[in-house]
Design an enzyme around this catalytic site. Structure first.
Site, PDB file in Angstrom:
ATOM      1  N   ASP A 184      -1.079  -8.507   2.266  1.00 35.55           N
ATOM      2  CA  ASP A 184      -1.831  -7.647   1.902  1.00 35.55           C
ATOM      3  C   ASP A 184      -2.905  -7.968   2.908  1.00 35.55           C
ATOM      4  OD1 ASP A 184      -2.982  -5.721   0.007  1.00 35.55           O
ATOM      5  OD2 ASP A 184      -4.406  -7.475  -0.827  1.00 35.55           O
ATOM      6  N   GLU A 268       1.560  -3.494   3.974  1.00 36.41           N
ATOM      7  CA  GLU A 268       1.130  -2.100   3.431  1.00 36.41           C
ATOM      8  C   GLU A 268       0.685  -1.258   4.797  1.00 36.41           C
ATOM      9  OE1 GLU A 268      -0.509  -0.307  -0.500  1.00 36.41           O
ATOM     10  OE2 GLU A 268      -1.452  -2.179   0.343  1.00 36.41           O
ATOM     11  N   ASP A 350      -4.987  -9.618  -5.104  1.00 30.06           N
ATOM     12  CA  ASP A 350      -4.359  -9.759  -3.850  1.00 30.06           C
ATOM     13  C   ASP A 350      -2.929 -10.203  -3.797  1.00 30.06           C
ATOM     14  OD1 ASP A 350      -6.933  -8.674  -2.788  1.00 30.06           O
ATOM     15  OD2 ASP A 350      -7.605 -10.692  -2.322  1.00 30.06           O
TER      16      ASP A 350
END
Ligand SMILES: [Zn+2]
Length: 396
Positions: A184, A268, A350
């Site tokens: 992340d 991501e 996170d």
């Protein structure tokens, strides 16, 4: 096991006065050739809807060297001029392929550089260039391994000179670690992994950024055209350079570390560009240079035989409980931790997101291998701009 690749070795050089003069002339001529051909192509397109390719453009150079106003072009290295035209040709090709903006004119305020691809020598820490014909001292900090394809001479805005050798080398495939991770890219930390590893932003950066802000304010107060203004402009440029180097080093280290320690890396696919444009978060986001972390991970994965895959950006990685799948619809950006109302798991925002990215990535990888579409570790390019694109396209 080794894989072929292109690598660059960059060193500081210390040219003497004669060499600096030669460089200045070559920078200027290259810029002229680039801009001349760009202008020529622009006009040609406007008037006749035509475009000249590399060979047609270089065919114009000999005539220019004979003309009275531009005969100084003959005093510099001809192959470097051709390579400047080649750069323009590449920039046009990227533009036609919709990979970058239309090429723009170069100014003397840009970073100055020229390429040499033939007839140079690099021996015992010294560099010999055709046409210049002197040995330039190079501060060699590591051994240049591989075959040198070409070199770049550049001058920064702060007046430092560098040589960068591009070599065809090989990369070692890292030994398997058996580990897969979700990644992340955050605001507070530069990167958070699903196993809880945090890579923080560099603390010294904000110190230099404060200094830079102050220096920029001082610069705006100085009188236009004054020596003091010039001195201050240099101070600002030095601070910019310092910040750029700190960031670059940090991202190099953290991406190598991630690639070394994990076989499969999932990340991501954020619409970084849009976020940077639209959010108040813009500054912190661009600070951690999210785009360049993604891009570096992608090519390092390829170099070292790892899998790197992006997970769809509409997948709600922060809001989904990584234990049971419940979605916390009202999660805001301020919530750094939360508790799942269904299974009572307590989540760090996170790490939870990174865990979800890992699960989604593994699922996607399985789907891809079932379809047989996953022939290498590269993801199929979508139509939308992706995180892995550099945030500012590199100048040719
Ligand atoms: Zn839950």
């Amino acid at each position: 096991m080794t894989k072929p690749c292109l690598k660059a070795f960059k060193f500081r050089i210390y040219p003497n006065k004669v060499e600096r003069t030669f460089f200045a002339r070559q920078f200027g001529c290259n810029r002229f050739a680039f801009n001349y051909m760009l202008e020529h192509n622009n006009t040609l397109y406007k008037e006749e809807k035509k475009h000249l390719g590399y060979f047609e453009m270089t065919a114009l150079l000999p005539a220019l060297k004979k003309q009275e106003q531009t005969k100084w072009l003959a005093e510099v290295n001809a192959q470097s001029l051709q390579l400047a035209v080649k750069d323009l040709d590449t920039a046009f090709k990227r533009f036609f392929d919709k990979k970058s903006e239309r090429p723009t004119f170069k100014t003397k305020h840009d970073r100055q550089c020229f390429k040499v691809a033939q007839d140079f020598k690099f021996e015992n820490g010294k560099l010999w260039l055709p046409k210049l014909k002197t040995w330039i001292k190079v501060k060699v900090s590591r051994e240049v391994i591989g075959k040198i394809l070409y070199l770049h001479i550049s001058k920064t805005v702060t007046g430092k000179y560098y040589v960068s050798f591009t070599v065809s080398g090989t990369n070692e495939t890292f030994a398997p670690t058996g580990k897969s991770i979700g990644l992340d890219l955050g605001i507070k930390d530069a990167a958070i992994l699903s196993d809880g590893t945090r890579y923080e932003n560099i603390k010294t950066l904000s110190k230099f950024e404060k200094k830079l802000k102050y220096a920029q304010r001082q610069l705006s107060k100085k009188q236009k055209g004054s020596k003091a203004k010039e001195r201050q402009r240099r101070k600002v440029a030095i601070l910019h350079e310092k910040i750029k180097h700190l960031r670059h080093d940090h991202i190099e280290k953290l991406t190598t570390d991630i690639i070394k320690n994990n076989d499969k890396i999932f990340c991501e696919d954020l619409a970084v560009k849009n976020m940077v444009k639209n959010h108040k978060l813009a500054k912190s986001l661009s600070d951690v240079s999210l785009g360049s972390i993604g891009a570096k991970l992608e090519y390092k994965a390829e170099w070292h035989g790892r899998v790197f895959l992006k997970v769809g950006r509409f997948f709600p990685s922060s809001k989904t409980c990584s234990s049971c799948g419940w979605i916390k619809e009202d999660l805001t950006l301020k919530d750094r931790a939360w508790t799942c109302q269904l299974c009572d798991s307590h989540h760090d925002r996170d790490i939870n997101a990174a865990k979800n990215i890992l699960a989604e990535g593994l699922k996607k990888l399985k789907d891809l291998s079932v379809c047989g579409a996953h022939s290498d570790n590269k993801q199929k390019q979508g139509e939308t701009p992706s995180l892995e694109e550099p945030m500012t396209p590199e100048k040719p």
